[in-house]
Design an enzyme around this catalytic site. Structure first.
Site, PDB file in Angstrom:
ATOM      1  N   LYS A 188       0.857  -0.991   0.245  1.00  0.00           N
ATOM      2  CA  LYS A 188      -0.086   0.051  -0.046  1.00  0.00           C
ATOM      3  C   LYS A 188       0.498   1.185  -0.197  1.00  0.00           C
ATOM      4  CE  LYS A 188      -3.106   2.105   2.924  1.00  0.00           C
ATOM      5  NZ  LYS A 188      -4.703   2.350   3.677  1.00  0.00           N
ATOM      6  N   LYS A 241      -2.539  -1.024  -4.405  1.00  0.00           N
ATOM      7  CA  LYS A 241      -2.717  -0.561  -3.948  1.00  0.00           C
ATOM      8  C   LYS A 241      -2.344   1.499  -4.108  1.00  0.00           C
ATOM      9  CE  LYS A 241      -6.528   1.879  -1.043  1.00  0.00           C
ATOM     10  NZ  LYS A 241      -6.407   1.712   0.769  1.00  0.00           N
TER      11      LYS A 241
HETATM   12  C1  PBG Z   1      -6.900   3.022   5.411  1.00  0.00           C
HETATM   13  C2  PBG Z   1      -7.764   3.152   4.078  1.00  0.00           C
HETATM   14  C3  PBG Z   1      -7.421   4.222   2.887  1.00  0.00           C
HETATM   15  C4  PBG Z   1      -8.137   4.063   1.440  1.00  0.00           C
HETATM   16  C5  PBG Z   1      -8.855   2.289   1.959  1.00  0.00           C
HETATM   17  N1  PBG Z   1      -8.435   1.722   3.362  1.00  0.00           N
HETATM   18  C6  PBG Z   1      -7.161   5.493   3.416  1.00  0.00           C
HETATM   19  C7  PBG Z   1      -5.970   6.035   3.627  1.00  0.00           C
HETATM   20  O1  PBG Z   1      -4.892   5.113   4.037  1.00  0.00           O
HETATM   21  O2  PBG Z   1      -5.398   6.982   3.539  1.00  0.00           O
HETATM   22  C8  PBG Z   1      -8.160   4.246   0.428  1.00  0.00           C
HETATM   23  C9  PBG Z   1      -9.165   4.025  -0.323  1.00  0.00           C
HETATM   24  C10 PBG Z   1      -9.280   5.034  -2.117  1.00  0.00           C
HETATM   25  O3  PBG Z   1      -9.198   5.851  -1.867  1.00  0.00           O
HETATM   26  O4  PBG Z   1     -10.304   4.508  -2.264  1.00  0.00           O
HETATM   27  N2  PBG Z   1      -6.500   2.773   5.833  1.00  0.00           N
END
Ligand code: PBG
Length: 315
Positions: A188, A241
C-alpha cells in the site's frame, strides 16, 4: 492482425482478459443514524449510508449480481485511540450484524484500520510524535475480532504497521476464528489518489502524513518484501494499492507469489474519470472498463472498485 478485429464476435472469441462480477468488490461507507444518505462530493454515486440505507442499497446491488462488499465505518465520534474501531457496538459492527442477517450469501469484507476512528486521522495510536507500531497492533487485532464476531467473512488490514498480519492471525486463531481469511493490503503506497476517500472517511491526518508507514511510490522491490513478509505471517490474499499507477507492481507480485492477488482501484482513480466524464471529456463506461480490464490483465484476480454497481449493469 486485423482479421480477428473485424467484428464484435471475433473480438470476443479471442479476448484474453474478462471482467466478472464474482471478482469485484464494492466499497461501502457505513455511518450512524437512520435514513441517512450523505453523498460525497469527490466520489460521485457513492455515499455514506446508515445501516437501514445500506440494506436498501444492497437489496439493489444483490439483485444486480454484486457478490462482495468491503465495509468502512464513519463513527459518530473519534478519539485518540480510535476506540470506535473495536467497539462491539461500533458502526461497522452494527452494519455487519444487520447485513449478515439479511444477506447470508453476500461476502462481507471489512477494512481494518484506525484512521477513520482516530481524532488525529492516523492509522494507529500516536506515541510521542510518531505512530506507535506495536501499540497499534493490539488494537487492530481487537478490531478484526470484533468484525468477525459481528459477521465479517474476511478482514483486510490497511494500516501498514509492521507485523499486523501475524498479529491478526494469532489473535483470530486464539479467539477460535481460525477459519477467517486475511486479505492483506500488502503493498500500500502513500498516494495522492486517496484524496476523495479521506474526504469520504473524514480521515485526513491532522498533522504530518502517512509516509512513515505507507510505502514510497518509487519502490518495487520493497513491495515484494512486504508481500513476502505477509505470506510468512499468514496472509491469505495479497493486495496492491492504488492499482493503476502500480500495474507493474501487480504484475511482479503475480509472477512471484501464488496467492490470490487483489488490487484496489482507489477513490482518486475513480474520481478522475468521473470528473472528466462530467465535462464530456471522455466516455465513463469505456474508461472504467478499460481501467478495470488493465488491472486484471496486469495480474489481479480480485478488484476493489467504486464502479462495482455500475459494472453490474454494464456486464
Ligand atoms: C484506510 C484506508 C484508506 C483507503 C483504504 N483504506 C485511506 C488511506 O490510507 O489514507 C483508501 C481507499 C481509496 O482511496 O479509495 N487506511
Amino acid at each position: 492482425m486485423r482479421r480477428l478485429r473485424r467484428t464484435d464476435s471475433l473480438r470476443a472469441l479471442v479476448r484474453e482478459t474478462r471482467l466478472h462480477l464474482d471478482d469485484v468488490v464494492m466499497p461501502l461507507f457505513a455511518c450512524p443514524g437512520n435514513r441517512v444518505v450523505r453523498p460525497l462530493e469527490g466520489l460521485p454515486a457513492i455515499a455514506q449510508r446508515s445501516v437501514d440505507e445500506l440494506v436498501r442499497e444492497l437489496d439493489e446491488c444483490a439483485t444486480l449480481g454484486v457478490s462482495a462488499v468491503l465495509l468502512f465505518g464513519i463513527p459518530a465520534e473519534k478519539d485518540e485511540s480510535g476506540s470506535g474501531a473495536y467497539d462491539e457496538d461500533g458502526v461497522v459492527q452494527q452494519a455487519l450484524r444487520e447485513l449478515r442477517r439479511r444477506f447470508p450469501e453476500l461476502l462481507l469484507l471489512t477494512d481494518v484500520c484506525l484512521c477513520e476512528y482516530t481524532s488525529h486521522g492516523h492509522c494507529g495510536v500516536v506515541v510521542g510524535d510518531e505512530v506507535g507500531n506495536d501499540e497499534t497492533l493490539e488494537l487492530l487485532a481487537r478490531t478484526a475480532i470484533s468484525h468477525v464476531e459481528a459477521g465479517a467473512d474476511a478482514v483486510c488490514p490497511s494500516d501498514m504497521m509492521d507485523g499486523r498480519v501475524g498479529a491478526l492471525r494469532a489473535a483470530l486463531d486464539d479467539a477460535g476464528l481460525e477459519a477467517t481469511p486475511i486479505v492483506a493490503y500488502s503493498a500500500k503506497y502513500a498516494s495522492a489518489f486517496y484524496g476523495p476517500f479521506r474526504e469520504a472517511a473524514d480521515s485526513t491526518p491532522s498533522f504530518g502524513d502517512r509516509r512513515g508507514y505507507q510505502m514510497d511510490a518509487a519502490n518495487l522491490r520493497e513491495a515484494l518484501r512486504e508481500c513476502e513478509l505477509d505470506v510468512a505471517e499468514g496472509a491469505d490474499v495479497l493486495m496492491v494499492k492504488p492499482a493503476l499507477p502500480n500495474l507493474d507492481v501487480i504484475r511482479a507480485v503475480r509472477e512471484r507469489f501464488d496467492l490470490p492477488l487483489a488490487a484496489y482501484n482507489v477513490s482518486g482513480e475513480y474520481a478522475m474519470v468521473k470528473a472528466a466524464a462530467a465535462r464530456g471529456w471522455l466516455d465513463e463506461r469505456q474508461a472504467a472498463l478499460e481501467s478495470l480490464t488493465a488491472i486484471k490483465r496486469a495480474g489481479a484476480d480480485i478488484i476493489i472498485s467504486y464502479w462495482t454497481k455500475e459494472l453490474a449493469g454494464w456486464l
